[in-house]
Design an enzyme around this catalytic site. Sequence first.
Site, mmCIF file in Angstrom:
data_model
loop_
_atom_site.group_PDB
_atom_site.id
_atom_site.type_symbol
_atom_site.label_atom_id
_atom_site.label_comp_id
_atom_site.label_asym_id
_atom_site.label_seq_id
_atom_site.Cartn_x
_atom_site.Cartn_y
_atom_site.Cartn_z
ATOM 1 N N GLN A 112 0.605 6.355 1.075
ATOM 2 C CA GLN A 112 1.150 7.453 1.907
ATOM 3 C C GLN A 112 2.775 7.952 1.491
ATOM 4 O O GLN A 112 3.282 8.423 1.855
ATOM 5 C CB GLN A 112 1.272 7.195 3.247
ATOM 6 C CG GLN A 112 -0.452 7.122 3.938
ATOM 7 C CD GLN A 112 -1.049 8.384 4.036
ATOM 8 O OE1 GLN A 112 -0.145 9.572 4.266
ATOM 9 N NE2 GLN A 112 -2.191 8.479 3.933
ATOM 10 N N ASP A 125 0.896 -1.121 0.045
ATOM 11 C CA ASP A 125 -0.101 0.055 0.020
ATOM 12 C C ASP A 125 1.050 1.305 0.095
ATOM 13 O O ASP A 125 1.488 1.719 0.999
ATOM 14 C CB ASP A 125 -1.019 0.041 1.246
ATOM 15 C CG ASP A 125 -1.864 1.308 1.399
ATOM 16 O OD1 ASP A 125 -1.552 2.244 0.465
ATOM 17 O OD2 ASP A 125 -2.411 1.179 2.460
#
Length: 473
Positions: A271, A268
């Site tokens: 960010q 992921d």
Amino acid sequence: MTTPDGFGRGSGIHGVAQRPRYGTDMAATPFYWLPPQAAPSGLQIPQAPQTPQAPQTPQTPSAPAAPAGAFDVEAVRREFPQLHREVNGHPLVWLDNGATTLKPRQVVEAVGEHYATSTSNVHRGAHTLAKQATQIYEEGRAEAAELLGTPDPDEIVFVRGTTEAVNLVAQSWGRANLGVGDEILVSAAEHHSNLVPWQLIARERRARVVPIPLLPDGRLDQDAYRDLLSFRTKLVALTHASNVLGTVPPVGEMTALAHRYGARVLIDGAQAVSHFPVDVKALDADFYAFSGHKIFAPTGIGVLYGKRDVLEAMPPWQGGGNMIDSVSFDETTYAPVPHRLEAGTGHIAGVAGLRAALRYLSGLDRQAATAHEEQLTAYATDALATVPGLRLIGNAPGKIGVLTFLLAGADPMAVAARLDRQGIAVRAGHHCAQPALAAYGVQSAVRASLALYNTVQDVDSLVTALQGVQAAS
């Protein structure tokens, strides 16, 4: 093994969190987004801030020295219209970048131009506007491929965001590859978007989701991770940068370990991509996902990278237009990747905005921008330490500018509301990362998150406001 405090076994003496040392120790810490033994040029690492003893008067630290090849943050700020408005009679201080980043004028113009003069659907159209829209759409795919370091744009699948990317992998790859007793390792630092989809598919396939525990400073427990890996492990889900702790795990090393057991790895990057360069080939990631709105692009558009051979083996998740080759009542065949995984009309204006955002970002000196953010993060960590009663959550070396904290005796939502009255935008709540906060015995916290357009003055405004909140309590 997880200790009673919710962390891994490296919990320090008697389970007490041990503050990491800075100075020469931190300077030797690898920055996982840079080549080995490299660090941003001219980066100044501050010494550890000392906890102030009440009733000392807080002192705001001096600004850190600018990195070599100074990053012109004021020139960057001029490109972001929203930074020049007022909120509640004060200049806006935008410190909610972990939730969404602001948009440069190039992105605003690209989206407006699509709707004002270039509206058309993409692919298969014979008219001029369809061809133009298709060209911009596929150029957006190529820009995303370049951002992630893959030479093959067909390894880029457009999705609504990281959430849909993870769900796509879970429902397509997961349904085809997970079975009874298989294990999915998920770090305790994950956003809910990289946990809940695995719980859903695990329940359906009778597999197990196994947490990778945290150490007290916010790092993932690498000893526990090695122990958890086995030939039952089919997938490892990892954040590239935690949205609540700021931790940047060594995902390349963790991926290599997972591959020894034949497991796939999904990273992921929501960010990460706006804070430092990413190379999915160097990481050897099987899947990598990010959301456009976290990297200065519109909402509702995101990217899933997948290795070509893995994507080609995945069955369609959704059916409809665009993803087919031929359709009849007797048999339907599907388009090649990536289109087989992109059913229906995509977010065309969103891709136009993503293309503009990635072109804008590529025109910046990424290493200088990263150095600027790292210095600002170090400055903010020092500055926040001067606020009496402030507890910072997560202090792993090499973290990004995510500063999650509690203020003694103050409700996080009330703190955020007080800051908003002074034009300072932060976020409060569980940040869609409840397991990470639970490891610290916390249900809710305040989060200030930095981006490349933030300044020392923004941090000073935050610290002064927090000192005012404490003085008034």
